[in-house]
Design a protein around this motif. Structure first.
Motif, mmCIF file in Angstrom:
data_model
loop_
_atom_site.group_PDB
_atom_site.id
_atom_site.type_symbol
_atom_site.label_atom_id
_atom_site.label_comp_id
_atom_site.label_asym_id
_atom_site.label_seq_id
_atom_site.Cartn_x
_atom_site.Cartn_y
_atom_site.Cartn_z
ATOM 1 N N THR A 45 6.709 -2.814 -3.329
ATOM 2 C CA THR A 45 6.976 -3.238 -4.703
ATOM 3 C C THR A 45 6.157 -4.495 -4.931
ATOM 4 O OG1 THR A 45 8.860 -4.529 -3.936
ATOM 5 C CG2 THR A 45 9.312 -2.317 -4.741
ATOM 6 N N ASN A 46 5.846 -4.763 -6.169
ATOM 7 C CA ASN A 46 5.151 -5.988 -6.521
ATOM 8 C C ASN A 46 5.883 -6.561 -7.728
ATOM 9 O OD1 ASN A 46 3.446 -7.986 -7.539
ATOM 10 N ND2 ASN A 46 1.601 -6.900 -6.898
ATOM 11 N N VAL A 75 3.378 7.159 6.203
ATOM 12 C CA VAL A 75 3.670 6.493 4.938
ATOM 13 C C VAL A 75 5.016 5.812 5.100
ATOM 14 C CG1 VAL A 75 3.986 6.794 2.453
ATOM 15 C CG2 VAL A 75 2.373 8.266 3.695
ATOM 16 N N VAL A 76 5.016 4.491 4.899
ATOM 17 C CA VAL A 76 6.208 3.678 5.152
ATOM 18 C C VAL A 76 6.421 2.746 3.961
ATOM 19 C CG1 VAL A 76 7.207 1.931 6.685
ATOM 20 C CG2 VAL A 76 5.753 3.723 7.643
ATOM 21 N N GLN A 77 7.662 2.642 3.521
ATOM 22 C CA GLN A 77 7.935 1.683 2.459
ATOM 23 C C GLN A 77 8.207 0.322 3.080
ATOM 24 O OE1 GLN A 77 11.544 3.489 0.707
ATOM 25 N NE2 GLN A 77 12.525 1.517 1.051
ATOM 26 N N PHE A 78 7.837 -0.728 2.350
ATOM 27 C CA PHE A 78 8.162 -2.071 2.822
ATOM 28 C C PHE A 78 8.327 -3.009 1.650
ATOM 29 C CE2 PHE A 78 3.646 -2.757 2.337
ATOM 30 C CZ PHE A 78 3.446 -4.127 2.238
ATOM 31 N N ASP A 79 9.146 -3.987 1.853
ATOM 32 C CA ASP A 79 9.404 -5.014 0.852
ATOM 33 C C ASP A 79 9.535 -6.327 1.615
ATOM 34 O OD1 ASP A 79 9.885 -6.309 -1.502
ATOM 35 O OD2 ASP A 79 11.980 -5.677 -1.667
ATOM 36 N N PHE A 85 5.289 -7.168 7.977
ATOM 37 C CA PHE A 85 5.246 -5.706 8.019
ATOM 38 C C PHE A 85 4.222 -5.236 9.049
ATOM 39 C CE2 PHE A 85 3.235 -1.778 6.251
ATOM 40 C CZ PHE A 85 4.282 -0.911 6.525
ATOM 41 N N ALA A 86 3.036 -5.832 9.032
ATOM 42 C CA ALA A 86 1.979 -5.460 9.975
ATOM 43 C C ALA A 86 2.425 -5.701 11.417
ATOM 44 C CB ALA A 86 0.701 -6.236 9.671
ATOM 45 N N GLU A 87 3.081 -6.812 11.667
ATOM 46 C CA GLU A 87 3.595 -7.095 13.014
ATOM 47 C C GLU A 87 4.622 -6.054 13.424
ATOM 48 O OE1 GLU A 87 5.068 -11.125 12.989
ATOM 49 O OE2 GLU A 87 3.056 -11.946 12.702
ATOM 50 N N ARG A 88 5.520 -5.713 12.507
ATOM 51 C CA ARG A 88 6.554 -4.716 12.791
ATOM 52 C C ARG A 88 5.928 -3.368 13.156
ATOM 53 N NH1 ARG A 88 9.806 -3.255 7.860
ATOM 54 N NH2 ARG A 88 8.626 -1.330 7.862
ATOM 55 N N GLU A 89 4.814 -3.032 12.503
ATOM 56 C CA GLU A 89 4.134 -1.762 12.760
ATOM 57 C C GLU A 89 3.180 -1.851 13.952
ATOM 58 O OE1 GLU A 89 4.727 1.199 11.328
ATOM 59 O OE2 GLU A 89 6.332 0.249 10.190
#
Length: 174
Positions: A45-46, A75-79, A85-89
């Motif tokens: 979301t933005n 495809v992963v949603q993130f907020d 997010f990049a670290e988590r992935e």
């Protein structure tokens, strides 16, 4: 002596709102998927944008559109903050598409800030195909709202969804 340990997969993250996903996005996804072992498309979301489609609708749209692209694509949603997010992935690369000089100025600033947050994750810029450079989701929506033809900018399925959404919004506004 032979090294039997496997190298960690190179994971890239391509973040965006994808409202809607365009042929320009698809070009960057196809090309980005060739650069990494796994490409994670982060649908977010933005707060500064008013989306035409809900997050779940955009997730479904992106999943459908990338289904036929070769490679390990998720495809992963993130907020969250992109670097979190990049670290988590477990990503080592952020993939960003560039259309014009104006994009570069913004993206350059973001890449610098992201590097300050985590210097182990590199940002890779991919220039959009020349034929696709003018395409922007915001402009696709504006063209559709005013009855213009968007088939040069999105896939047929996305076009149908955008046109249907514009018709629904138009009926509500009448």
């Amino acid at each position: 002596m032979t090294d039997t340990s496997a190298a960690a997969p190179r994971i890239g993250v391509y973040p965006g709102t994808f409202d809607p996903i365009t042929l320009g996005h698809m070009d960057i996804i196809r090309r980005g998927a060739k650069l990494v072992d796994r490409l994670v498309i982060g649908v977010t979301t933005n707060p500064s944008k008013s989306p035409m489609f809900s997050l779940s609708e955009r997730m479904a749209m992106v999943e459908r559109e990338v289904a036929g692209i070769a490679g390990d694509i998720r495809v992963v949603q993130f907020d969250a903050l992109l670097m979190n997010f990049a670290e988590r992935e477990r990503a080592s690369v952020i993939v960003r598409g560039l259309r014009a000089v104006a994009d570069f100025e913004y993206e350059y600033q973001m890449a610098g800030m992201n590097q300050k947050l985590n210097d182990r994750i590199e940002t890779v810029f991919l220039m959009a195909d020349v034929a696709l450079q003018p395409i922007a989701s915001k402009l696709v929506k504006e063209i559709a709202i005013f009855g213009g033809d968007i088939r040069k900018f999105v896939t047929p399925c996305v076009r149908e969804e955008v046109v249907a959404r514009v018709e629904v919004v138009g009926r509500r506004g009448s």
